[in-house]
Design a protein around this motif. Structure first.
Motif, short mmCIF file in Angstrom:
data_model
loop_
_atom_site.label_atom_id
_atom_site.label_comp_id
_atom_site.label_asym_id
_atom_site.label_seq_id
_atom_site.Cartn_x
_atom_site.Cartn_y
_atom_site.Cartn_z
N PRO A 22 -1.64 1.18 11.81
CA PRO A 22 -2.71 0.75 10.92
C PRO A 22 -2.15 0.24 9.58
CG PRO A 22 -2.89 3.11 11.40
CD PRO A 22 -1.65 2.61 12.06
N MET A 23 -2.62 -0.95 9.16
CA MET A 23 -2.23 -1.54 7.88
C MET A 23 -3.07 -2.78 7.66
SD MET A 23 1.45 -3.24 8.96
CE MET A 23 1.98 -1.78 9.82
N GLY A 24 -3.09 -3.28 6.45
CA GLY A 24 -3.84 -4.49 6.14
C GLY A 24 -3.17 -5.74 6.70
N GLU A 25 -3.91 -6.86 6.67
CA GLU A 25 -3.43 -8.10 7.26
C GLU A 25 -2.16 -8.62 6.61
OE1 GLU A 25 -5.06 -12.50 8.61
OE2 GLU A 25 -6.35 -11.22 7.39
N GLY A 39 15.46 -9.92 14.36
CA GLY A 39 15.67 -10.07 15.80
C GLY A 39 14.70 -9.34 16.69
N VAL A 40 13.61 -8.82 16.13
CA VAL A 40 12.63 -8.08 16.92
C VAL A 40 11.28 -8.78 16.82
CG1 VAL A 40 11.40 -5.88 17.19
CG2 VAL A 40 13.84 -5.89 16.60
N GLN A 41 10.76 -9.21 17.97
CA GLN A 41 9.47 -9.89 17.99
C GLN A 41 8.37 -8.91 18.33
OE1 GLN A 41 9.36 -13.16 20.74
NE2 GLN A 41 7.39 -13.89 19.99
N VAL A 42 7.29 -8.93 17.56
CA VAL A 42 6.12 -8.10 17.83
C VAL A 42 4.92 -9.03 18.07
CG1 VAL A 42 6.96 -6.15 16.47
CG2 VAL A 42 5.52 -7.87 15.37
N THR A 43 3.84 -8.47 18.57
CA THR A 43 2.62 -9.25 18.77
C THR A 43 2.17 -9.81 17.44
OG1 THR A 43 1.98 -7.75 20.56
CG2 THR A 43 0.24 -9.12 19.62
N PRO A 44 1.88 -11.11 17.35
CA PRO A 44 1.40 -11.65 16.08
C PRO A 44 0.16 -10.86 15.61
CG PRO A 44 1.87 -13.43 17.61
CD PRO A 44 1.99 -12.14 18.38
N PRO A 45 0.10 -10.49 14.33
CA PRO A 45 -0.97 -9.63 13.85
C PRO A 45 -2.39 -10.10 14.19
CG PRO A 45 0.73 -9.78 12.19
CD PRO A 45 1.09 -10.76 13.28
N ARG A 46 -2.66 -11.38 14.21
CA ARG A 46 -4.01 -11.87 14.49
C ARG A 46 -4.32 -11.87 15.99
NH1 ARG A 46 -8.40 -12.59 12.80
NH2 ARG A 46 -7.86 -12.36 10.64
N ALA A 47 -3.31 -11.83 16.85
CA ALA A 47 -3.50 -12.00 18.30
C ALA A 47 -4.51 -11.05 18.95
CB ALA A 47 -2.16 -11.91 19.01
N PRO A 48 -4.54 -9.74 18.63
CA PRO A 48 -5.47 -8.86 19.35
C PRO A 48 -6.91 -8.92 18.84
CG PRO A 48 -3.71 -7.58 18.30
CD PRO A 48 -3.57 -9.00 17.87
N PHE A 49 -7.22 -9.79 17.88
CA PHE A 49 -8.54 -9.81 17.27
C PHE A 49 -9.32 -11.07 17.62
CE2 PHE A 49 -5.90 -7.14 14.62
CZ PHE A 49 -6.70 -6.02 14.44
N VAL A 50 -10.63 -10.94 17.73
CA VAL A 50 -11.48 -12.12 17.92
C VAL A 50 -11.59 -12.83 16.58
CG1 VAL A 50 -12.79 -11.13 19.83
CG2 VAL A 50 -13.61 -10.82 17.50
N ASP A 51 -11.89 -14.14 16.63
CA ASP A 51 -12.03 -14.92 15.40
C ASP A 51 -13.04 -14.26 14.46
OD1 ASP A 51 -10.20 -16.81 16.19
OD2 ASP A 51 -11.71 -18.18 17.02
N GLY A 52 -12.66 -14.18 13.20
CA GLY A 52 -13.52 -13.62 12.17
C GLY A 52 -13.38 -12.13 11.96
N PRO A 54 -11.53 -8.74 10.91
CA PRO A 54 -10.42 -8.46 10.01
C PRO A 54 -9.23 -7.83 10.74
CG PRO A 54 -12.14 -6.83 9.73
CD PRO A 54 -12.66 -7.85 10.70
N VAL A 55 -8.04 -8.23 10.37
CA VAL A 55 -6.82 -7.62 10.91
C VAL A 55 -6.62 -6.31 10.18
CG1 VAL A 55 -4.32 -7.86 11.10
CG2 VAL A 55 -5.79 -9.84 11.50
N ASP A 56 -6.48 -5.23 10.93
CA ASP A 56 -6.31 -3.92 10.28
C ASP A 56 -5.14 -3.14 10.86
OD1 ASP A 56 -7.36 -3.24 12.72
OD2 ASP A 56 -8.96 -1.98 11.92
#
Length: 93
Positions: A22-25, A39-52, A54-56
Motif C-alpha cells: 500500500p502506498m500513494g500513486e 534491474g527489477v521490473q514490477v507491474t506498472p502501478p496503474r495496470a491493476p486499476f480501472v480508468d479513473g 485512484p492508485v493506492d
C-alpha cells in the motif's frame, strides 16, 4: 518474504501469488522506477486499476521469478527502492 517484512499486506493461505504494497500513486511510480533502474521490473502501478480509480499501492508478482534466489534478489532490490534514494540506479549525466 523476509525482505518485505512489515511493508506488505499479510499473506493469506488462499491468496494469489501476488503481494500488495500500500502506498500513494506518486510513491508507487517512484518505487517502480527505482526498481526498474536496478534491474527489477514490477507491474506498472496503474495496470491493476480501472480508468479513473485512484492508485493506492504497488502489486508485486511473486511467481514471475525463475527461482527463489532471483526472487530474493528482486525483493531486496524492491525493499531498497522503498527508501528514497535507496536503490542503486544507473549514473545519469
Amino acid at each position: 518474504m523476509t525482505a518485505l517484512a512489515g511493508l506488505m499486506e499479510p499473506l493469506r493461505p488462499d491468496a494469489s501469488p501476488h503481494v500488495w504494497l500500500p502506498m500513494g500513486e506518486l510513491e508507487a511510480e517512484r518505487v517502480a522506477g527505482q526498481a526498474l533502474r536496478a534491474g527489477v521490473q514490477v507491474t506498472p502501478p496503474r495496470a491493476p486499476f480501472v480508468d479513473g480509480a485512484p492508485v493506492d499501492g504497488l502489486r508485486i508478482c511473486l511467481g514471475a521469478a525463475a527461482d527463489l534466489t532471483t526472487l530474493e534478489r528482486g525483493l531486496s532490490v524492491l525493499r531498497a527502492a522503498l527508501v528514497p534514494g535507496g536503490a542503486p540506479s544507473e549514473n545519469v549525466v
